[in-house]
Every structure is written in C-alpha cells, then in structure tokens.
Design an enzyme around this catalytic site. Structure first.
Site, PDB file in Angstrom:
ATOM      1  N   ASP A  25       0.882  -1.259  -0.020  1.00  0.00           N
ATOM      2  CA  ASP A  25       0.236   0.106  -0.109  1.00  0.00           C
ATOM      3  C   ASP A  25       0.945   1.114   0.126  1.00  0.00           C
ATOM      4  OD1 ASP A  25      -2.840   1.009   0.376  1.00  0.00           O
ATOM      5  OD2 ASP A  25      -1.649   2.224   2.025  1.00  0.00           O
ATOM      6  N   GLU A  27       0.949   5.536   0.487  1.00  0.00           N
ATOM      7  CA  GLU A  27       0.423   7.094   0.718  1.00  0.00           C
ATOM      8  C   GLU A  27       1.225   7.950  -0.054  1.00  0.00           C
ATOM      9  OE1 GLU A  27      -2.193   7.281   2.620  1.00  0.00           O
ATOM     10  OE2 GLU A  27      -1.994   5.283   3.356  1.00  0.00           O
ATOM     11  N   HIS A 165      -5.123   4.875   6.929  1.00  0.00           N
ATOM     12  CA  HIS A 165      -4.413   5.739   5.936  1.00  0.00           C
ATOM     13  C   HIS A 165      -2.968   5.704   6.025  1.00  0.00           C
ATOM     14  CE1 HIS A 165      -8.307   7.007   4.282  1.00  0.00           C
ATOM     15  NE2 HIS A 165      -8.563   7.501   5.404  1.00  0.00           N
TER      16      HIS A 165
END
Length: 574
Positions: A25, A27, A165
C-alpha cells in the site's frame, strides 16, 4: 491402446499455497502519479498463510505535504524531513517484491505510482503478476455480505487490523482480506493462480444465457432500461452506442456483483434512441429520478436535497430546509444530506457571528443571552444589545459569503486548521476540513448552476464528425430540445424549428428551479466542452469574479489523497 497422459506442471498451474504474495500500500501527496509523490510504502510478504517479512518506510516527497493531506494521513513534513527519497527506497522495495505476485486494494492506483517512479529513475516497469482485492471482492461477495468493496468495510468483516491511511497498517489489513477471499474462492474450485485470474474474468452462466437480450438493441446514442418480468425498471443507463454498451453487460469485462445480480433478474432490455449524447444523459437522469430502479445507486432521489437558508426576519439566522420558496431569503445549496448542510452552516458560523438560536426574535424581544454571546460568537440581539441595523452588517456578510465571495470563510477556517495541525489535533482539523469543503464546493456548484439557470433561453451547437451539427435549446438550465442538423443544411430554419418545438419552461424561485441540479450540471459540462458555439443567449452568462470556484481547486487538491483511496475501495454502481 489409449494411454493416460499426465499434464505438465505448467498446465496444472501454480497452487495458491505456493505463491509468494507481496501485499503493498502507498500513501501519496495526490492522485496523479505523474504530478504527485509517494510519502510512505508499506508491504507484507506472505506465502501459504504465513507472514515472511514486512517492509515499511516513510518517503521524502521532495516538496511540502499539503496540510489537508497531513490531516488525512497523519504524515507531516517533520516526519519525512529525515526520510529517504524515493530513488533510495525504490531499489529496496523492488528487491523485497522480486519473484512475487503483487497484491493491492485497487492495484491500478498503487502500481501507477510504482511504474512512474521506475520510469523516473531508470528501472524497468514491474513485470509481476498482479491480484487486485477489489476485483476479487466484487466477484466473491454479495451485497448482503458487504455493502461496498471499501477496504475499511472488508477489514471489519475479515480483519482485526483497522485501516488508518498508513501504509503498513493498510497492507496488513489487505493481507487478511486477501486470505479470506482466497478461502472463499476455493469453494468455487479455484486453487491455482491461473484459475484465480480466469475466475475473476469469467462471465457468469446467467450472463452467457442472456446475451440474446442485446440482439435487438440499436446502435447510436440513447438510454437503455433493464426490466424484470413485470416490466418494472431494474437499471437505467445511457451510452453513445447502445448496442455495444448493452452487449458489454454479458461479457467477462462486467465484474460488478450488483450488476451480475441484476442480469440474473432481467427479462428484457428496452432502448430509447436519442438525437445527441447530451439528450441521452439527461433522459437517463430523468428516468432514474422518476422510476427509481433498485439497481441504480446514484440520481434516484433528486428531490431529496437540502438547502441552507438565511431567513427573512428582523434578525435572520441560518436554517437547514428541504425546499426553496419564493420569498426574500437567501439560499445556499443544494446539499445531498443534512450533515453536509450543517457542516456548511458551522463553517459560516465560525466566520460570521449570526445568532444560532431557533426562535423568532424581534427588536422588542428581551431574554437572557446564551453562552455564545459570552465568547463573542453572537451579538445577543435577544437581550437588546444589537439593533436590526447593527445586526444587518453580519447578515450582509453572510449573504455575500453564500452567494458571491467565499474567501473570508476559507481564510478563517484555513487559519484555524493550521493551528490545530500544529498542535497535532488532527481529528478537529479534519472536521474543520470537511466543513470547509462542504461550504466551498456547494458554493462553487451553486454559482455555476445559477449562471445558467438565470438565462431564459440559450441555444448552442457543436460540430460532429462528417460535417453535421448537434444543437440544443436550454431554458433556465433545463434541456428543452435537442437535434442534429445535417451537413449543408441552412442553420436558421433548423434552429427556428427546433426552438418552436422546444419544451416550455417557466421561471421559478431559487438557484435551481427548472431541472435537477445534476441535469443542469450535465448541460454545463457539454457547454464547456471543446468546439461548442453559442448561437443565442437571452441574458448574461457569467460567474462572480470573487466566487468560490477559485477556492474549490485548493479544496479538491487537498482531497486528492482521499479520492484515490475511495476509488481503490470499489466504485459504486450507477
């Protein structure tokens, strides 16, 4: 004599239990891989249900992180100031992922940033096999099990890790989701990576059986309606080529579980041919709003809108209402929910000291003031501390902020957010961010809508390939007529005939009175597209010089991390 032949390992495929998955993942500072940068990478390497290793690092993006994005992710400039740059991180990540199958939730977004980083620093693009947990979830889960395919939704069902997040936490949650979905896929006879890839792409038996429903659908622009046995609409859509679009519902490219469920119920497809693609888009909206098909999600309830009203009384206040009346009040909207309207009201109250009580107050009213007066949020007209004239100064400021100039509200809330972020009070800053976004976006939207709905008649034309022209008559923001003028035809009689047969649209109160806000926005998008020419305008088409549109871009930029996150969590069905 017949001999049994054992298949090769390649023919059998690679068992999923032997596959090394790297679930990762990112950000980022925004949505565009070409314009924005990675701020964090998190990855988990697993095989046979066992975690083999983890990779996690912050990344210095090389530019300041916007405050709004810091509020969303919790990643600040001070956190990345000592972090390595992507050119140092990328080789380590590629080595960690070497020889694996990559997994991500909406993998296209994350892989886009990895590919852009590889291209920028001289590495070949990743050639890994890729598994997207969004696609798997759409194929394997029913709506009763999961209302959507957001990572946060799936994690609540399948994981003890809550997505927050931050890259590593979200990757860990995605690992749990992946394992649960692979276990579910096993019940469908999926045991190898090759079978998994084919399973995601394969059409269902219902899709194959009902392909004939598309046979009678014509080509060209229009609207299609899937109907059940009783003739009730199940789903309404539009396309520039009806035949191709309807056929796509019966192929492997259609993987949305809700759509596949709808195909199983559908008995026929009704088509409505339209003169232009804009007419098709508008007819789709009107049909969805009137028929409310159960498999359409958007546009089903155009009447369920909310407005923020600056009341017409001696001491006006801001009130959330369901309809616009023909009165002297000022309105801001429409909002899709009371929450959004209340957020905008809170943003205005932070800037303009209007009273927040609900009872009617006159110059003769005398009662004790509330706590808002003591902290300077209200001038206490209820106690007689303000005359109607003194209070009117704030009313004028509120009306201007609602209709013309959003800058004072934007500046005040932005300054407050920066103070909260410096104090690491991120949740409060995020709440202010959402209130400001609701106010600015709705104000910009209303000003755009009003620019068109104030015009009694507009006629516009756009060229088509081959020399024809599509022509639309728009009255008070509503599409009143549409037609295609053939190549070589004289425009004057054609436009006159189109105008004479156009729908009669009377004026009404408020910013949007003749059509739904969505319809007027469709018309605006077409008017702003390349090649459109104005034939006639009865009135002035303009926006306020200091309008909210100039601030909306800053708000949208601040949410660019949130938007791809929603995209990676599963697109809603229209």
């Amino acid at each position: 004599m017949d001999y049994a032949v054992q298949g090769t390992l390649d023919e059998l495929g690679t068992p999923l239990s032997q596959i090394t998955f790297v679930v990762f993942d990112l950000e980022t500072t925004g949505v565009s891989a070409g314009e924005h940068a990675i701020t964090e990478i998190g990855a988990v390497k697993v095989r046979g249900g066992e975690v083999l290793g983890e990779f996690a690092t912050l990344v210095d993006p090389g530019s300041p992180i916007p405050p709004f994005i810091s509020v969303l992710t919790g990643i600040t400039d001070s956190m990345v100031v000592a972090a390595p740059r992507i050119e140092s991180v990328l080789p380590s990540f590629l080595e960690f992922a070497a020889g694996s199958t990559l997994v991500a939730h909406n993998a296209g977004f994350d892989l886009g940033f990895v590919r852009a980083a590889c291209a920028a620093h001289g590495y070949p693009p990743p050639a890994h096999q890729v598994v997207d947990t969004v696609d798997l979830a759409r194929k394997l889960l029913t709506r009763d099990e999961a209302p959507n395919c957001k990572l946060s939704t799936l994690a609540k069902i399948f994981s003890h890790t809550e997505p927050c997040h931050r890259a590593l936490a979200d990757a860990r949650a995605t690992v749990d989701v992946l394992h649960a979905l692979l276990e579910r896929a096993g019940s469908f006879g999926v045991h190898t990576l090759e079978e998994l890839k084919g399973f995601v792409r394969a059409p269902t038996p219902e899709q194959r059986r009902k392909r004939h429903l598309a046979d009678s659908v014509p080509a060209g622009p229009g609207v299609y309606v899937f109907e059940d046995e009783g003739g009730d609409p199940l789903y309404v859509g539009k396309s520039t080529n009806l035949r191709n679009r309807v056929r796509s519902y019966f192929t492997a490219s259609e993987t949305r579980p809700r759509v596949r469920e709808m195909i199983g119920v559908a008995a026929r497809v009704r088509s409505i041919s339209c003169a232009t693609s804009l007419e098709a888009e508008v007819r789709e909206l009107r049909l969805i709003g009137s028929a409310k098909p159960r498999y359409n999600r958007r546009s089903r309830f155009p009447e369920k809108m909310f407005w923020l009203k600056l009341t017409d009384e001696p001491f006006p206040r801001l009130s959330v209402v369901r309809e616009v009346k023909d009165d002297q009040a000022s309105y801001l909207g429409p909002f899709n929910s009371t929450r959004a309207a209340e957020d905008a009201r809170t943003a205005l109250h932070e800037t303009v000291p209007l009273r927040q009580c609900t009872e009617r107050i006159t110059p003769r009213t005398r009662r004790s003031a509330c706590a808002l007066a003591e902290i300077g949020k209200c001038g206490a007209p209820c106690e007689g501390r303000q005359s109607p004239g003194e209070y009117a100064v704030h009313v004028v400021a509120a009306r201007r902020a609602m209709e013309l100039d959003a800058a004072p509200v934007f500046s005040a809330i932005e300054a407050r957010m920066e103070r909260l972020a410096l104090d690491q009070r991120y949740e409060e800053a995020a709440a202010d961010r959402d209130r400001l976004a609701s106010y600015v976006r709705t104000s910009a939207r209303m000003q755009r809508l009003r620019s068109l709905t104030a015009i009694s008649q507009m006629i516009a034309a756009a060229p088509l390939p081959g020399g024809a022209w599509e022509i639309h008559v728009i009255r008070y923001g509503r599409l009143a007529s549409a037609g295609v003028m053939p190549k070589g035809a004289h425009p004057t009689p054609f436009v006159e005939a189109l105008t004479a047969t156009a729908e009669t649209v009377p004026p009404g109160p408020g910013p949007v009175h003749a059509a739904s806000a969505e319809e007027t926005e469709c018309v605006l998008r077409w008017l702003e597209s390349a090649g459109v020419r104005l034939v006639q305008v009865e009135g002035t088409w303009s926006l306020p010089v200091s309008g909210a549109g100039r601030l909306k871009a800053r708000i949208d930029h601040a949410y660019q991390t949130a938007e791809p996150r929603r995209a990676r969590e599963g697109r809603p069905l229209r």
